[in-house]
Design an enzyme around this catalytic site. Structure first.
Site, mmCIF file in Angstrom:
data_model
loop_
_atom_site.group_PDB
_atom_site.id
_atom_site.type_symbol
_atom_site.label_atom_id
_atom_site.label_comp_id
_atom_site.label_asym_id
_atom_site.label_seq_id
_atom_site.Cartn_x
_atom_site.Cartn_y
_atom_site.Cartn_z
ATOM 1 N N SER A 13 19.303 -15.691 18.008
ATOM 2 C CA SER A 13 18.556 -14.430 18.035
ATOM 3 C C SER A 13 18.979 -13.650 19.270
ATOM 4 O O SER A 13 18.769 -14.093 20.401
ATOM 5 C CB SER A 13 17.056 -14.705 18.091
ATOM 6 N N HIS A 38 21.155 -13.357 14.297
ATOM 7 C CA HIS A 38 19.778 -12.983 13.956
ATOM 8 C C HIS A 38 19.384 -11.758 14.782
ATOM 9 O O HIS A 38 19.460 -11.773 16.012
ATOM 10 C CB HIS A 38 18.844 -14.161 14.229
ATOM 11 N N ASP A 40 16.522 -9.066 15.572
ATOM 12 C CA ASP A 40 15.073 -8.865 15.507
ATOM 13 C C ASP A 40 14.701 -7.402 15.722
ATOM 14 O O ASP A 40 14.941 -6.849 16.798
ATOM 15 C CB ASP A 40 14.375 -9.708 16.576
ATOM 16 N N MET A 42 11.687 -4.813 16.027
ATOM 17 C CA MET A 42 10.240 -4.726 16.286
ATOM 18 C C MET A 42 9.879 -3.278 16.573
ATOM 19 O O MET A 42 10.622 -2.566 17.253
ATOM 20 C CB MET A 42 9.869 -5.597 17.483
ATOM 21 N N HIS A 72 15.990 -9.172 10.739
ATOM 22 C CA HIS A 72 14.593 -9.582 10.565
ATOM 23 C C HIS A 72 13.718 -8.381 10.913
ATOM 24 O O HIS A 72 13.547 -8.050 12.088
ATOM 25 C CB HIS A 72 14.325 -10.788 11.493
ATOM 26 N N MET A 74 10.497 -6.593 11.575
ATOM 27 C CA MET A 74 9.075 -6.727 11.917
ATOM 28 C C MET A 74 8.558 -5.308 12.111
ATOM 29 O O MET A 74 8.305 -4.850 13.238
ATOM 30 C CB MET A 74 8.923 -7.572 13.194
ATOM 31 N N MET A 143 8.147 -18.271 9.925
ATOM 32 C CA MET A 143 7.931 -18.106 11.363
ATOM 33 C C MET A 143 7.223 -19.345 11.901
ATOM 34 O O MET A 143 6.194 -19.767 11.368
ATOM 35 C CB MET A 143 7.061 -16.879 11.642
ATOM 36 N N ASP A 181 12.153 -19.754 12.318
ATOM 37 C CA ASP A 181 12.335 -18.850 13.462
ATOM 38 C C ASP A 181 11.187 -19.003 14.449
ATOM 39 O O ASP A 181 10.032 -18.727 14.107
ATOM 40 C CB ASP A 181 12.387 -17.412 12.909
HETATM 41 C C1 DX5 Z 1 10.069 -13.642 17.328
HETATM 42 C C2 DX5 Z 1 11.465 -13.398 16.818
HETATM 43 C C3 DX5 Z 1 12.372 -14.530 17.051
HETATM 44 C C4 DX5 Z 1 12.631 -14.834 18.503
HETATM 45 C C5 DX5 Z 1 13.008 -16.273 18.618
HETATM 46 O O1 DX5 Z 1 9.225 -12.652 16.859
HETATM 47 O O2 DX5 Z 1 11.433 -13.158 15.419
HETATM 48 O O3 DX5 Z 1 13.594 -14.396 16.333
HETATM 49 O O4 DX5 Z 1 13.665 -14.059 19.049
HETATM 50 O O5 DX5 Z 1 13.126 -16.595 19.967
HETATM 51 P P1 DX5 Z 1 12.953 -18.097 20.486
HETATM 52 O O6 DX5 Z 1 14.024 -18.925 19.832
HETATM 53 O O7 DX5 Z 1 13.145 -17.965 21.953
HETATM 54 O O8 DX5 Z 1 11.574 -18.558 20.106
HETATM 55 ZN ZN ZN Z 2 13.321 -13.269 14.220
#
Ligand code: DX5
Ligand code: ZN
Length: 228
Positions: A13, A38, A40, A42, A72, A74, A143, A181
């Site tokens: 990620s 990956h 992310d 947000m 991903h 969110m 998750m 994840d």
């Molecule tokens: C959390 C993200 C993850 C996060 C994982 O909301 O979706 O992908 O980056 O990070 P680690 O591996 O540090 O938990």
């Molecule tokens: Zn993620």
């Protein structure tokens, strides 16, 4: 038990990467043996954090990244961003079903745009969303933390949820990746694999380590040991 024919994929990620050097960081984890990136997204609305959008995905493609990019989402609403990410070079697009007004439509939109759709389940989200969607998606992302931040602790009750999704995927007879994840480290990735996951997101565990290749290797070793 993990299906031994299914290759384990490691998905760093980039949330934990050094964003000032993002292209080089992505090159480095791919050279270290990662299978997909990956990504992310947000929005400070669906989750209480704000990260990166399609421009950054496109920039990685322009930088020369050829590996699959696992976006991903969110975000809420979802659909507006799907064509933008498809144009920006996303390979997979996963979203949280409760963030979409029309889940079936969002899945179809992702497919129409030429990407592989997947559904994401928060720790407390029931698996009922799979009842009428599993035949249409290519990935289930569980998750193992509440979404929003890197570096959180793995929630152990995820393991039984992984086993349940593994049963459902196997019963479907379809090729659906089972990704997990949040909080995945060298010392728990074996248990995640043994429960039936085949795709492993790791942010802080990889980007926070001094030697990315050694960490990816240790993760693969733990997965192989768990497969017995
Ligand atoms: C959390 C993200 C993850 C996060 C994982 O909301 O979706 O992908 O980056 O990070 P680690 O591996 O540090 O938990
Ligand atoms: Zn993620």
């Amino acid at each position: 038990m993990t299906d031994r024919r299914r290759a384990a994929w490691i998905a760093p990620s980039i949330l934990s990467a050094d964003f000032a050097r993002l292209g080089a960081e992505v090159d480095a984890v791919l050279a270290a043996g990662a299978d997909l990136i990956h990504f992310d997204v947000m929005d400070n609305h669906y989750v209480p954090n704000l990260t990166i959008g399609p421009l950054v995905c496109e920039a990685l493609r322009k930088h020369g990244v050829k590996a699959p990019i696992d976006v991903h989402l969110m975000v809420r609403p979802v659909d507006r961003l799907v064509p933008d990410f498809a144009r920006a070079g996303a390979t997979w697009i996963t979203f949280h079903p409760e963030a979409s007004e029309h889940v079936d439509r969002t899945i179809a939109l992702i497919r129409e745009q030429g990407c592989k759709p997947g559904l994401v389940f928060n720790p407390a989200t029931p698996l009922d969303w799979l009842d009428h969607t599993l035949e249409k998606i290519d990935m289930v992302l569980l998750m193992s933390v509440n979404p929003g931040f890197a570096g959180q602790q793995f929630i152990p009750s995820t393991l039984s949820k992984i086993r349940e999704v593994r049963r459902r995927i196997d019963a479907s007879g379809r090729e659906v990746r089972l990704e997990v994840d949040g909080g995945i480290k060298v010392d728990n990735i074996g248990a995640v694999a043994a429960a039936g996951a085949d795709t492993f997101v790791a942010g802080s565990a990889i980007f926070g380590s001094a030697d990315y290749a050694a960490t990816v290797r240790a993760m693969r070793g733990a997965i192989a040991a768990a497969a017995g």
